[in-house]
Scaffold this active site. Structure first.
Site, PDB file in Angstrom:
ATOM      1  CB  VAL A 220     -57.829 -65.859  47.528  1.00  0.00           C
ATOM      2  CG1 VAL A 220     -59.313 -65.562  47.310  1.00  0.00           C
ATOM      3  CG2 VAL A 220     -57.117 -65.815  46.190  1.00  0.00           C
ATOM      4  N   GLY A 221     -58.679 -63.735  49.953  1.00  0.00           N
ATOM      5  CA  GLY A 221     -59.378 -63.315  50.975  1.00  0.00           C
ATOM      6  C   GLY A 221     -61.000 -63.723  50.920  1.00  0.00           C
ATOM      7  CG  ASP A 222     -63.451 -61.250  52.957  1.00  0.00           C
ATOM      8  OD1 ASP A 222     -62.329 -60.703  52.665  1.00  0.00           O
ATOM      9  OD2 ASP A 222     -64.268 -60.151  53.537  1.00  0.00           O
ATOM     10  CB  THR A 242     -64.485 -54.152  54.659  1.00  0.00           C
ATOM     11  OG1 THR A 242     -63.123 -53.498  54.402  1.00  0.00           O
ATOM     12  CG2 THR A 242     -65.187 -53.354  55.514  1.00  0.00           C
ATOM     13  N   GLY A 243     -62.180 -55.848  56.056  1.00  0.00           N
ATOM     14  CA  GLY A 243     -61.438 -56.337  57.067  1.00  0.00           C
ATOM     15  C   GLY A 243     -60.815 -57.505  57.044  1.00  0.00           C
ATOM     16  N   GLY A 245     -60.130 -60.822  55.848  1.00  0.00           N
ATOM     17  CA  GLY A 245     -60.923 -61.859  55.076  1.00  0.00           C
ATOM     18  C   GLY A 245     -60.745 -63.329  55.951  1.00  0.00           C
TER      19      GLY A 245
HETATM   20  N1  ASP Z   1     -61.433 -58.228  53.440  1.00  0.00           N
HETATM   21  C1  ASP Z   1     -60.202 -58.051  52.396  1.00  0.00           C
HETATM   22  C2  ASP Z   1     -59.359 -59.264  52.309  1.00  0.00           C
HETATM   23  O1  ASP Z   1     -59.201 -59.833  53.346  1.00  0.00           O
HETATM   24  C3  ASP Z   1     -59.249 -56.967  52.889  1.00  0.00           C
HETATM   25  C4  ASP Z   1     -60.294 -55.627  53.426  1.00  0.00           C
HETATM   26  O2  ASP Z   1     -61.329 -55.486  53.410  1.00  0.00           O
HETATM   27  O3  ASP Z   1     -59.544 -54.812  54.284  1.00  0.00           O
HETATM   28  O4  ASP Z   1     -58.790 -59.630  51.384  1.00  0.00           O
END
Ligand code: ASP
Length: 330
Positions: A220-222, A242-243, A245
């Protein structure tokens, strides 16, 4: 003491602001030499969201905002557009799966009263943002995960669906040939985060993603974590990320952006400082990309990224535009 002249100037400005439909906040220098009267106008409604898929999402949100709807409804309906689009392989239906071929989704929503709802690692539900809203509004909890989140969704009338499209299945089968796991490949993850300010001056936000493609099952990410992928404080502003996490989670990114705005930073400055906090710690992710968007209570918006390439969609003053964010590294 308020002189007659000062009173006339401030009344004239208040009348002009009222004619323009703007809320005005007057502040006045006390020094007799420098009689400065400053007006901070509130621009509303406004909606900001991440990446180019934000343009279509903003359109849906704007329909609600421009008819005096609530920011919470706007952000939910806005990101549902992205979740439902099978051609967007980083959010909702059609999202790229984990390394076991399972599409697992994360989503979070926050309203104007600091209420938050979230689901993480949920499968088979096309619009996890609406499940997150239900968690917020119908349970005493903030977050449900995995099978518990799925059961809750099914019990509340959501339909169980296969989210792995032919296109995503093909990409996964291609990836299986090497099984090379590079979690920060910038082409395999792009969350939608959205913050809106409505005509009543209330802020809300939503964030939804399929996370990083080929991730370990259960990762699980951010994005579903209030304070990391999304944070909204109706007294100050909201932010979304975004990016990668993992880098956002280690710095409580969105919460940090909102607190920087509380301390007086503009949305863009706040996003930049949060990016710099990540870079300061020299986090060991190859090719790291993280970006933030933010919107404050006055309707001022901004974004900032680690690297070139991040765009955000901003709908304000009746115009929906894609903006190239400033960035720190070339
Ligand atoms: N932030 C999202 C995650 O790490 C992925 C993304 O935004 O590209 O799950």
């Amino acid at each position: 003491m308020t002189t007659r002249r000062k009173f006339l100037v401030s009344s004239a400005l208040a009348t002009t602001a009222a004619m323009l439909g703007m809320k005005s906040i007057f502040s006045r220098s006390e020094t007799p030499e420098k009689k400065v009267i400053k007006i901070n106008t509130v621009r509303k409604p406004v909606v900001i969201s991440t990446w180019d898929h934000g343009i279509a999402a903003n359109e849906a949100a704007w329909k609600i905002l421009s008819t005096n709807g609530r920011a919470l409804d706007a952000v939910e309906q806005g990101v549902r557009v992205t979740e439902s689009d099978p051609n967007i392989t980083s959010v909702g239906y059609g999202g790229l799966p984990d390394r076991d071929g399972r599409v697992t989704l994360d989503a979070c929503i926050m309203d104007e009263n600091l209420n938050a709802g979230s689901v993480a690692c949920i499968e088979h539900i096309k619009n996890p943002i609406s499940v997150a809203r239900l968690v917020m509004e119908k349970t005493p909890h903030v977050m449900l995960v995995g099978d518990g989140a799925l059961q809750f969704a099914l019990q509340n009338g959501f339909k169980r669906e296969n989210l792995l499209t032919k296109k995503s299945k093909k990409a996964w089968e291609e990836w299986l040939k090497t099984s090379h796991y590079k979690p920060v490949d910038r082409n395999n993850h792009d969350t939608i985060g959205m913050i809106a300010l409505d005509n009543n001056g209330n802020l809300s936000g939503a964030c939804t993603t399929s996370g990083i493609a080929w991730k370990i099952h259960g990762r699980v990410g951010d994005s579903p974590i209030p304070g990391d992928g999304l944070y909204v404080d109706n007294e100050v502003g909201g932010a979304a990320s975004t990016g990668v996490g993992e880098a956002v989670m280690r710095t409580c990114g969105s919460y940090f952006v909102v607190e920087l705005m509380r301390a007086g930073k503009s949305p863009e400055e706040a996003c930049k400082l949060a990016v710099e906090r990540i870079l300061k710690w020299n986090m060991k992710y190859n090719d790291l990309q993280v970006a933030y968007i933010a919107l404050n209570k006055n309707g001022e918006a901004g974004g900032y990224a680690v690297k070139k390439g991040f765009q955000y969609a901003l709908y304000a003053d009746g115009k929906n535009q894609l903006i190239d964010a400033k960035y720190s590294e070339s």
